[in-house]
Design a protein around this motif. Structure first.
Motif, PDB file in Angstrom:
ATOM      1  N   CYS A 195       0.831  -1.207   0.000  1.00  0.00           N
ATOM      2  CA  CYS A 195       0.000   0.000   0.000  1.00  0.00           C
ATOM      3  C   CYS A 195       0.859   1.247   0.000  1.00  0.00           C
ATOM      4  O   CYS A 195       0.548   2.217  -0.672  1.00  0.00           O
ATOM      5  CB  CYS A 195      -0.932   0.011   1.207  1.00  0.00           C
ATOM      6  SG  CYS A 195      -2.334  -1.095   1.029  1.00  0.00           S
ATOM      7  N   TYR A 237      -4.071   7.249   7.847  1.00  0.00           N
ATOM      8  CA  TYR A 237      -3.721   5.833   7.989  1.00  0.00           C
ATOM      9  C   TYR A 237      -2.691   5.632   9.102  1.00  0.00           C
ATOM     10  O   TYR A 237      -2.840   4.727   9.919  1.00  0.00           O
ATOM     11  CB  TYR A 237      -3.179   5.263   6.674  1.00  0.00           C
ATOM     12  CG  TYR A 237      -2.686   3.855   6.851  1.00  0.00           C
ATOM     13  CD1 TYR A 237      -3.580   2.804   6.944  1.00  0.00           C
ATOM     14  CD2 TYR A 237      -1.327   3.578   6.973  1.00  0.00           C
ATOM     15  CE1 TYR A 237      -3.145   1.501   7.142  1.00  0.00           C
ATOM     16  CE2 TYR A 237      -0.888   2.279   7.172  1.00  0.00           C
ATOM     17  CZ  TYR A 237      -1.788   1.258   7.263  1.00  0.00           C
ATOM     18  OH  TYR A 237      -1.360  -0.017   7.478  1.00  0.00           O
ATOM     19  N   LEU A 280      -6.436  -2.872  -0.765  1.00  0.00           N
ATOM     20  CA  LEU A 280      -7.499  -2.363   0.104  1.00  0.00           C
ATOM     21  C   LEU A 280      -8.665  -3.332   0.182  1.00  0.00           C
ATOM     22  O   LEU A 280      -9.253  -3.532   1.251  1.00  0.00           O
ATOM     23  CB  LEU A 280      -7.971  -0.998  -0.396  1.00  0.00           C
ATOM     24  CG  LEU A 280      -6.953   0.133  -0.304  1.00  0.00           C
ATOM     25  CD1 LEU A 280      -7.498   1.386  -0.969  1.00  0.00           C
ATOM     26  CD2 LEU A 280      -6.579   0.409   1.137  1.00  0.00           C
ATOM     27  N   TYR A 332     -16.191   1.957  -2.980  1.00  0.00           N
ATOM     28  CA  TYR A 332     -15.078   2.330  -3.862  1.00  0.00           C
ATOM     29  C   TYR A 332     -15.603   3.040  -5.104  1.00  0.00           C
ATOM     30  O   TYR A 332     -15.083   4.093  -5.496  1.00  0.00           O
ATOM     31  CB  TYR A 332     -14.314   1.057  -4.235  1.00  0.00           C
ATOM     32  CG  TYR A 332     -12.949   1.304  -4.801  1.00  0.00           C
ATOM     33  CD1 TYR A 332     -11.884   1.615  -3.970  1.00  0.00           C
ATOM     34  CD2 TYR A 332     -12.716   1.195  -6.158  1.00  0.00           C
ATOM     35  CE1 TYR A 332     -10.612   1.825  -4.486  1.00  0.00           C
ATOM     36  CE2 TYR A 332     -11.455   1.411  -6.688  1.00  0.00           C
ATOM     37  CZ  TYR A 332     -10.404   1.714  -5.843  1.00  0.00           C
ATOM     38  OH  TYR A 332      -9.163   1.931  -6.353  1.00  0.00           O
TER      39      TYR A 332
END
Length: 126
Positions: free
Chosen positions: A3, A106, A44, A68
């Motif tokens: 990621c 995050y 994800l 999404y």
């Protein structure tokens, strides 16, 4: 790790398009954005499905994909408003700020969530 690499590719792509608007940087940015977007979505999605119990994985998967798609639609609308107000270059710079903000969110919250692979590795859940 995946990621972070993909997120970095997206960040660099936005910066290239916003700060150095020419054909060569657009092509390089397209490659980086494709790499980032193509790798980020499955990572994800696997995070979203990883914490669901087996009988709820289909629901987790469909919820992720719906959210999404809604995010892509809303993001495109926001980008259009930014382009109308500031132009393309500034839109990409503003999107870079949101990209950095997502990394900060995050780091502060996401990696401590049970869906995060960092959390799962830290707590020996993998």
């Amino acid at each position: 790790m995946t990621c972070r690499v993909n997120k970095s590719a997206m960040l660099i792509a936005f910066l290239l398009m916003g700060l150095f608007p020419n054909v060569v940087t657009y092509l390089l940015a397209a490659v980086l954005a494709g790499f980032g977007f193509g790798g980020l979505e499955p990572a994800l999605q696997s995070m979203a499905v990883a914490i669901a119990p087996p009988e709820r994985r289909g629901s987790a998967n469909s919820t992720f994909l719906c959210a999404y798609d809604i995010g892509i639609g809303v993001g495109g609308g926001i980008a259009g408003v930014l382009i109308s107000s500031f132009g393309y270059s500034q839109m990409f710079v503003i999107m870079t700020v949101f990209n950095i903000l997502s990394v900060v969110i995050y780091v502060l919250w996401g990696r401590n969530h049970p869906s995060s692979f960092t959390y799962r590795r830290k707590h020996h859940l993998n």
